[in-house]
Write an enzyme that holds these catalytic residues in place. Structure first.
Site, PDB file in Angstrom:
ATOM      1  N   GLY A 192      30.769  41.254  44.822  1.00 14.25           N
ATOM      2  CA  GLY A 192      30.539  42.694  44.769  1.00 14.25           C
ATOM      3  C   GLY A 192      29.222  43.142  45.342  1.00 14.25           C
ATOM      4  O   GLY A 192      28.889  44.325  45.270  1.00 14.25           O
ATOM      5  N   GLU A 203      38.736  43.682  46.542  1.00 16.13           N
ATOM      6  CA  GLU A 203      38.734  42.219  46.639  1.00 16.13           C
ATOM      7  C   GLU A 203      39.513  41.597  45.485  1.00 16.13           C
ATOM      8  O   GLU A 203      40.303  40.664  45.682  1.00 16.13           O
ATOM      9  CB  GLU A 203      37.299  41.701  46.657  1.00 16.13           C
ATOM     10  CG  GLU A 203      36.555  42.039  47.944  1.00 16.13           C
ATOM     11  CD  GLU A 203      35.072  41.730  47.893  1.00 16.13           C
ATOM     12  OE1 GLU A 203      34.454  41.702  48.962  1.00 16.13           O
ATOM     13  OE2 GLU A 203      34.526  41.524  46.788  1.00 16.13           O
ATOM     14  N   LYS A 230      24.708  29.663  47.578  1.00 18.31           N
ATOM     15  CA  LYS A 230      25.523  30.418  46.615  1.00 18.31           C
ATOM     16  C   LYS A 230      26.010  29.558  45.451  1.00 18.31           C
ATOM     17  O   LYS A 230      26.557  30.091  44.475  1.00 18.31           O
ATOM     18  CB  LYS A 230      26.720  31.044  47.333  1.00 18.31           C
ATOM     19  CG  LYS A 230      26.346  31.904  48.534  1.00 18.31           C
ATOM     20  CD  LYS A 230      25.473  33.078  48.137  1.00 18.31           C
ATOM     21  CE  LYS A 230      24.935  33.824  49.353  1.00 18.31           C
ATOM     22  NZ  LYS A 230      25.972  34.402  50.193  1.00 18.31           N
TER      23      LYS A 230
END
EC number: 5.3.1.6
Length: 215
Positions: A93, A101, A119
């Site tokens: 987001g 999504e 990540k």
């Protein structure tokens, strides 16, 4: 990290089969995937896009963008993430496209998440958790999130989602129970979507590198 993003995105092309309608997410890593998808656009029927940004890029490559209401369920969805834990639960987001999504992820048989190594985290929450909110409920939702989680909700001022809503970014969380937190936040009136993809996590995570790592 741009090279790692490109490598992850190009590895995801291996999952695209002839005649597919491909669900396509949003973000900098997905941009590389769209570029790669454009090179094989003649092999697929089209794509379902999670944002106006991705729609524009797909059309630049000549890929037909289709309406999910007309396609039905999809075989494949490819998207990035802001954080990914060892169970393939995600925070998404950062690009404010979380609701669309999540809809496409839910409609897809297989969800491939493409990320660079930065990540990957042991516990979700260092990246602020986005929550899409009906505008009139912004303050109410922020107060209830603070009471429920102890995290600090911050209005992403000036950002309006493709659905006409606002985004609260919840800072200072350590999300040890992603499924439970996703469920609890979804119960707050005014919340449209929570950027936790835990009830429906990724099926496969591709981490960009030489070679890419498939989890």
């Amino acid at each position: 990290m741009s090279e790692a993003k490109r490598l992850a995105a190009e590895k995801a092309i291996d999952y695209v089969e002839d005649g597919m309608i491909v669900g396509v997410g949003t973000g900098s890593t997905v941009a590389y995937f769209i570029d790669a998808l454009g090179r094989i656009g003649h092999r697929i029927k089209g794509a379902v896009s999670s944002s106006e940004q991705s729609t524009a890029r797909l059309r630049q490559h000549g890929v037909e963008v289709l309406d999910l209401n007309h396609t039905g369920n999809l075989s494949l969805y490819v998207d990035g993430a802001d954080e990914c834990d060892p169970n393939r639960c995600l925070i998404k987001g950062g690009g404010a496209a979380l609701t669309r999504e999540k809809i496409i992820a839910e409609a897809s048989e297989r969800f491939i998440c493409i990320v660079d190594p930065s990540k990957q985290v042991p516990v979700l929450g260092k990246f602020p958790l986005p929550v899409e909110v009906i505008p009139m409920a912004r303050s109410l939702v922020a107060r209830q999130i603070l009471a429920l989680t102890g995290g600090q909700p911050v209005w992403r001022d000036g950002v309006v989602t493709d659905n006409g809503n606002v985004v609260l970014d919840v800072h200072h969380l350590q999300i040890t129970d992603p499924v439970g937190l996703e469920r609890s936040l979804n119960q707050i009136p005014g919340v449209v979507c929570v950027g936790l993809f835990a009830r429906r996590p990724a099926d496969v995570v591709i981490v960009g590198g030489e070679p890419p790592q498939v989890i």
